[in-house]
Each structure stands twice: as C-alpha cells, then as structure tokens.
Design an enzyme around this catalytic site. Sequence first.
Site, mmCIF file in Angstrom:
data_model
loop_
_atom_site.group_PDB
_atom_site.id
_atom_site.type_symbol
_atom_site.label_atom_id
_atom_site.label_comp_id
_atom_site.label_asym_id
_atom_site.label_seq_id
_atom_site.Cartn_x
_atom_site.Cartn_y
_atom_site.Cartn_z
ATOM 1 N N GLN A 98 0.852 -1.184 0.000
ATOM 2 C CA GLN A 98 0.000 0.000 0.000
ATOM 3 C C GLN A 98 0.891 1.238 0.000
ATOM 4 O O GLN A 98 1.693 1.439 0.912
ATOM 5 C CB GLN A 98 -0.914 0.028 1.218
ATOM 6 C CG GLN A 98 -1.917 1.181 1.180
ATOM 7 C CD GLN A 98 -2.694 1.327 2.478
ATOM 8 O OE1 GLN A 98 -2.132 1.705 3.499
ATOM 9 N NE2 GLN A 98 -3.979 1.026 2.437
ATOM 10 N N TYR A 168 -6.212 10.640 4.227
ATOM 11 C CA TYR A 168 -4.804 10.789 3.913
ATOM 12 C C TYR A 168 -4.718 11.817 2.777
ATOM 13 O O TYR A 168 -5.734 12.353 2.351
ATOM 14 C CB TYR A 168 -4.209 9.437 3.524
ATOM 15 C CG TYR A 168 -3.924 8.516 4.696
ATOM 16 C CD1 TYR A 168 -4.852 8.351 5.732
ATOM 17 C CD2 TYR A 168 -2.749 7.808 4.780
ATOM 18 C CE1 TYR A 168 -4.585 7.516 6.803
ATOM 19 C CE2 TYR A 168 -2.467 6.961 5.854
ATOM 20 C CZ TYR A 168 -3.401 6.823 6.860
ATOM 21 O OH TYR A 168 -3.143 6.004 7.929
ATOM 22 N N ARG A 344 -9.600 -7.434 10.434
ATOM 23 C CA ARG A 344 -9.633 -7.874 11.825
ATOM 24 C C ARG A 344 -9.822 -9.387 11.965
ATOM 25 O O ARG A 344 -9.241 -10.011 12.857
ATOM 26 C CB ARG A 344 -10.753 -7.138 12.569
ATOM 27 C CG ARG A 344 -10.469 -5.673 12.822
ATOM 28 C CD ARG A 344 -11.706 -4.913 13.265
ATOM 29 N NE ARG A 344 -12.698 -4.843 12.204
ATOM 30 C CZ ARG A 344 -13.908 -4.301 12.340
ATOM 31 N NH1 ARG A 344 -14.279 -3.824 13.518
ATOM 32 N NH2 ARG A 344 -14.737 -4.238 11.318
#
Length: 390
Positions: A98, A168, A344
């Site tokens: 990423q 971001y 998760r």
Amino acid sequence: MSDVLAPARLGPLTLRNRVIKAATFEGRTPEALATDELVEFHREVAAGGVGMTTVAYCAVAPGGRTDRHQIWMRPEAVPGLRRLTDAVHAEGAAISAQLGHAGPVANAKSNRAPALAPSRMFNPLGMRFTKVPDALGIAEVVAAHARAARLAREAGFDAVEIHLGHNYLASAFLSPILNRRKDDYGGALVNRARVARELARAVRDAVGDTMAVTAKLTMEDGVRGGFSVEESLQVASWLQDDGALDALELTAGSSLLNPMAIFRGDAPRKNFAKVLPIPVRWGFQLVGKQFLREYPYRPAYLLDKARRFRQELSMPLVLLGGITDLATAEQARAEGFDFVAMGRALLREPDLINRWHTDATTRSLCTHCNECMPSIYTTTHCILRTRATT
C-alpha cells in the site's frame, strides 16, 4: 469449490482465490524498515490461505508517514522487503504494497517533517499547523508515488495499492471540508480529484503492466459536508475511464473526522486514550465520544453503499468491511464484487481461509471489540488471540 476460493485474475496476476488481506498497519517496523516480525506476520497470513496480503503502510516520503516508525520507500528498504515478498511467495500467495502519503494524518512532530494538507489546518497529532503544497509540491508527491512503485517492483511485490482514502493526502484533497483551495486543485470536484487521478496515472506509467495497480477509495467521509457517495461515484467513474487501475477497493470514513465509520463495532475509547501521547491524550479525553463514535457491527456493513458503485461501474471492485465468513464473501460475489478484503478477522485467525476450505460453515472468532485498534502503537494484534495462546 466456492467461487470465492477459486483462482481469479487481477490485472496481470492470477490469485489463488478472491480473498485479500486488507492493509492494516502492523506496528512491526520500529526503524522504518522490514523486520523479521513483519515478515512472519505476513508469512503466517499467506500460509493461512489468502490470495494476496497487503503490506501497510509504505509511505512514499518520510513526511508521509503517520509516525516515524512506518516504512517509507527508499533503496535501503528494498532488501528487507525482498525477504518479505520471498516469504509470502513461498507460501503460495501474492503480495501488495500500500503506497500513499498520510498528509494531514501524519504526525509532523514524530516524523520531524511538515505534515501536508490541501489547506492550512491544525494537525493535532504533531501539535502544529500543516504545510500547504503548491503545484510544484504536489508534483513532487506524485513523482514520489512513481518512485515508490518502482521500488516495490524491485522488492518483488506483485501489486501496489494507492491510498485514496481516510483523509490521507489524496483523500483530503477530495474532501470539501479539508480542501478549501482556490487554485486548480480546489473548488469543483474535477479539480479536487486531480491529485487522485494524477497519482494513479503516475504509478501505472512507472510500472506498466508488470504489476497489478489498485486503489483504496473512500466512498464517503462520514461527516456532514464531507466527501459524499455521489462525489465518490463520479471520481470512481473518472478513475475507471482513465484506465490506470486494475481494481478499486471501497472503504469509508476518515482517520481525522470519523474513524469508526471504517471499523464498526465497539469503540475502544478507554484503551485508545492510554496509548496516545500527552497532550493529545487530554484532548481525546474531552472529545473521545464524538471522535470515536459507535456504529453497530453487521456483516458486510459497507455493502449497501458499495452496491451503487457496482451498479454504475464495470471495473473490478473489492468489497471491504464485515467479511468474516464464507457465506458473506459468497454474497459479495453473487452481487458482482470481484474480490473481498479482510482485516480484523485475519488478525484473530490468520488461518481462517484454510479453515473455509475444510468447513464452509466456519465462522470467525472475531468479536469486533476493536481492541486491536490501540495496539497499532505497539505491535498490532488481536488481544483475544494473545490471551488464547499464552
């Protein structure tokens, strides 16, 4: 065999299945370089059966990190990253990096570099105001993404994911709340989307067809007056028409304004406050309930909004959020999503996908308590898994 667990094409790649380990900051890079712990983290997920794992967060510049302990892409990082990609490949999975610039989410104090934002704002992490890049500064960020993509290719990555989400830098330019510019990068949506489109084009030009190029795009900021679903649909359509991306991973929420819109489930306010530095901790104790809102968890919780993107776009899409069992992943496939991304659930059980092969009714043990969120400041982990194995 379930179609989810069958091989699938992603750009120039063939993945062994349609499950992608979503980018989740691992907290295992104290010197901003790959470590044995980072290698093992992704090797274990790869051995657990995913089609591709995603390394997060590979910043394109030292000031583009959320703090100085994150990897930033430079030649010194390549040998360690090569060990990482080799380990994942040995387990039969592909691996993506990423890439992005944290922008206003960066901790300027920790990075010892200014945090960038489309417009001047106070950066609570670094306790100082952001720097507003001019056209030349934006061009430098774009060029940094291209360099980072070439380094990722040199390190053996199969794909790169461009971070266009969570406010971001690129996402901050998209947001009308954070982008108040009057130049060619502000105002109308077509201007606010320029950074995102330029990043995608630069990365594709840098790597050609040698790697898959994807992007994580926010569907909405999750706050009134922020980046909306309708605007995101238009940006996604432009990105599709530009032809630089092999797939879009759809996300939601803002690390600055509404982070729980990304995660859903319990809001771990008490333990989150404990790990924040003073004086940020004091501020969090005052506004924690407003900042970490609580949204009920449900399977495929982003699907309702993502359906609109599936209806209007023809490019491959990755559904993120609330994918914890094979039945939910199969529902995503039935509705036209090409891949699913999991975070998760794989922290809790890295071998979950292998268990789907053995028993299709297997359900994740993740309770959505979100206590893994505060652990990013030390070593990202599931606290329930730690208790179960000690």
